[in-house]
Design a protein around this motif. Structure first.
Motif, mmCIF file in Angstrom:
data_model
loop_
_atom_site.group_PDB
_atom_site.id
_atom_site.type_symbol
_atom_site.label_atom_id
_atom_site.label_comp_id
_atom_site.label_asym_id
_atom_site.label_seq_id
_atom_site.Cartn_x
_atom_site.Cartn_y
_atom_site.Cartn_z
ATOM 1 N N TYR A 257 35.431 -28.980 12.346
ATOM 2 C CA TYR A 257 35.512 -27.854 11.405
ATOM 3 C C TYR A 257 36.945 -27.340 11.451
ATOM 4 C CZ TYR A 257 34.183 -23.246 9.436
ATOM 5 O OH TYR A 257 34.064 -22.112 8.664
ATOM 6 N N VAL A 258 37.726 -27.620 10.412
ATOM 7 C CA VAL A 258 39.158 -27.273 10.434
ATOM 8 C C VAL A 258 39.571 -26.597 9.130
ATOM 9 C CG1 VAL A 258 39.669 -29.226 11.957
ATOM 10 C CG2 VAL A 258 39.918 -29.517 9.493
ATOM 11 N N LYS A 259 40.705 -25.936 9.189
ATOM 12 C CA LYS A 259 41.268 -25.328 7.976
ATOM 13 C C LYS A 259 42.488 -26.118 7.537
ATOM 14 C CE LYS A 259 40.182 -20.431 8.493
ATOM 15 N NZ LYS A 259 38.791 -20.691 8.263
ATOM 16 N N THR A 260 42.806 -26.029 6.255
ATOM 17 C CA THR A 260 44.039 -26.663 5.787
ATOM 18 C C THR A 260 45.233 -25.806 6.205
ATOM 19 O OG1 THR A 260 43.976 -25.515 3.651
ATOM 20 C CG2 THR A 260 42.895 -27.668 3.770
ATOM 21 N N THR A 261 46.345 -26.483 6.490
ATOM 22 C CA THR A 261 47.589 -25.767 6.756
ATOM 23 C C THR A 261 48.031 -25.048 5.478
ATOM 24 O OG1 THR A 261 48.172 -27.578 8.221
ATOM 25 C CG2 THR A 261 49.951 -26.081 7.592
ATOM 26 N N GLN A 262 47.782 -25.698 4.353
ATOM 27 C CA GLN A 262 48.198 -25.151 3.062
ATOM 28 C C GLN A 262 47.309 -23.974 2.654
ATOM 29 O OE1 GLN A 262 47.854 -28.462 3.617
ATOM 30 N NE2 GLN A 262 49.993 -29.081 3.436
ATOM 31 N N TRP A 263 47.942 -23.057 1.960
ATOM 32 C CA TRP A 263 47.223 -21.904 1.404
ATOM 33 C C TRP A 263 46.997 -22.135 -0.086
ATOM 34 C CZ3 TRP A 263 45.893 -17.365 4.183
ATOM 35 C CH2 TRP A 263 46.268 -17.392 5.525
ATOM 36 N N PHE A 264 45.852 -21.691 -0.557
ATOM 37 C CA PHE A 264 45.466 -21.861 -1.955
ATOM 38 C C PHE A 264 45.176 -20.494 -2.572
ATOM 39 C CE2 PHE A 264 44.657 -25.829 0.127
ATOM 40 C CZ PHE A 264 44.873 -26.809 -0.825
ATOM 41 N N GLY A 265 45.102 -20.470 -3.910
ATOM 42 C CA GLY A 265 44.741 -19.219 -4.579
ATOM 43 C C GLY A 265 45.448 -19.137 -5.918
ATOM 44 N N ASP A 266 44.875 -18.350 -6.830
ATOM 45 C CA ASP A 266 45.554 -18.209 -8.117
ATOM 46 C C ASP A 266 45.696 -16.753 -8.529
ATOM 47 O OD1 ASP A 266 42.943 -17.745 -8.677
ATOM 48 O OD2 ASP A 266 42.713 -19.374 -10.122
ATOM 49 N N GLY B 249 45.912 -12.581 -6.380
ATOM 50 C CA GLY B 249 46.411 -11.858 -5.214
ATOM 51 C C GLY B 249 45.835 -12.373 -3.911
ATOM 52 N N GLU B 250 44.791 -13.207 -4.005
ATOM 53 C CA GLU B 250 44.179 -13.708 -2.780
ATOM 54 C C GLU B 250 44.844 -15.000 -2.335
ATOM 55 O OE1 GLU B 250 40.802 -13.842 -5.017
ATOM 56 O OE2 GLU B 250 41.126 -11.690 -5.177
ATOM 57 N N ALA B 251 44.749 -15.255 -1.059
ATOM 58 C CA ALA B 251 45.232 -16.528 -0.537
ATOM 59 C C ALA B 251 44.229 -16.985 0.503
ATOM 60 C CB ALA B 251 46.596 -16.355 0.098
ATOM 61 N N PHE B 252 43.953 -18.256 0.514
ATOM 62 C CA PHE B 252 42.995 -18.748 1.502
ATOM 63 C C PHE B 252 43.332 -20.170 1.889
ATOM 64 C CE2 PHE B 252 40.727 -21.405 -1.537
ATOM 65 C CZ PHE B 252 40.987 -20.764 -2.744
ATOM 66 N N GLN B 253 42.886 -20.541 3.078
ATOM 67 C CA GLN B 253 43.004 -21.917 3.532
ATOM 68 C C GLN B 253 41.644 -22.561 3.307
ATOM 69 O OE1 GLN B 253 44.482 -19.920 7.092
ATOM 70 N NE2 GLN B 253 45.726 -21.748 7.454
ATOM 71 N N GLU B 254 41.644 -23.764 2.761
ATOM 72 C CA GLU B 254 40.371 -24.438 2.538
ATOM 73 C C GLU B 254 39.818 -24.913 3.884
ATOM 74 O OE1 GLU B 254 38.803 -24.318 -0.143
ATOM 75 O OE2 GLU B 254 40.035 -24.714 -1.919
ATOM 76 N N THR B 255 38.510 -25.090 3.924
ATOM 77 C CA THR B 255 37.844 -25.543 5.141
ATOM 78 C C THR B 255 37.366 -26.977 4.942
ATOM 79 O OG1 THR B 255 37.176 -23.299 5.703
ATOM 80 C CG2 THR B 255 35.873 -25.090 6.671
#
Ligand SMILES: [Zn+2]
Length: 276
Positions: free
Chosen positions: A218-227, A229-235
């Protein structure tokens, strides 16, 4: 795998004629929504219309259960968004402290437990996400014990709205590893304040391949995503974990296959860390 579009537009007579020619449903209302698969023989014509008219076009990729089961890694998502983090006005400061960019939210690090309005009304479901917090997944404690814990995934408590009490029927899953993904096919914006990249959420075809083999399930991406004001790392989770979720019938869990054709290709512009 099929790519599905949900296209909405205020229609005029020309649009109505075209839709009629294509034998698509367009009743007398001013506004139509059509749902079409790119494999549909009418798609090329619709795609031209979309390019000309620029309607709202929301698209995503649907995978069969077999495609998900065959994938070595999948991006985890759910079909249940269960409310908002609490308190809605202060949750970011309470949860992340002063970490992360004030403008784009990239770089936030969780410093305190999430808070919810109360015990989730689970029904027969086993996993959910919160609006605004697309990086995190919340499960019933028994789902964690039976599905996630045996595969080494940790959990942390979730609190009530005031932060005075631990909730009994929900825990948050914890990712202790990050993995970089191939970014060549992703669009991104660069934040004018912090200079970090934020990638537009991926929607077409398999999720970009991983640049290193994760050492945990179970890991997160180093990259941040979002379109916005939010930002998230995909799982991203392993095949073994996805299968365990399916076997447990933990309703709500969905997997989006990760491409593995170029697993060994390493993008030198992205520094991979974590994993083995
Ligand atoms: Zn920023």
């Amino acid at each position: 795998m099929r790519i599905v579009h949900n296209i909405s537009k205020r229609v005029d007579e020309a649009d109505r004629e075209l839709l009629k020619l294509l034998a698509m449903k367009a009743d007398d209302s001013e506004f139509v929504t059509i749902r079409i698969d790119e494999a549909d023989p009418r798609w090329p014509e619709v795609a031209r219309w979309v390019a000309e008219q620029n309607p709202v076009d929301i698209y995503w990729t649907e995978f069969t259960n077999e495609e998900v089961a065959a994938a070595r890694w999948v991006r985890l998502f759910t079909d249940w968004m269960h409310g908002y983090p609490q308190p809605e006005d202060d949750y970011a400061e309470l949860t992340y402290g002063a970490t992360g960019c004030g403008k784009c939210a990239v770089g936030r690090v969780q410093r305190a437990p999430f808070r919810l309005k109360g015990e989730p009304r689970w029904g027969r479901r086993g996993i959910f996400q919160l609006f605004w917090v697309y990086s995190e997944f919340f499960v019933r404690p028994e789902v964690w014990k039976e599905v996630f814990r045996p595969l080494g995934v940790e959990a942390r408590p979730v609190l009530n709205r005031k932060g005075t009490q631990e909730l009994r029927t929900v825990v948050q899953l914890v990712a202790n590893e990050q993995v970089s993904v191939a970014t060549a096919d992703l669009l991104h914006a660069i934040c004018p304040v912090c200079g970090e990249r934020k990638y537009l959420p991926h929607r077409r075809g398999p999720f970009p391949s991983l640049l290193a083999e994760p050492g945990s399930h179970y890991v997160k991406t180093t990259q941040w995503f979002g379109d916005g004001g939010e930002a998230f790392q995909e799982t991203v989770i392993s095949n073994a974990l996805m299968r365990a979720l399916v076997a447990h019938a933990a309703r709500g869990a969905k997997g989006w296959p990760v491409a593995d054709a170029d697993m060994k290709r390493v993008d030198p512009t992205v520094k991979a860390f974590g994993g083995t």
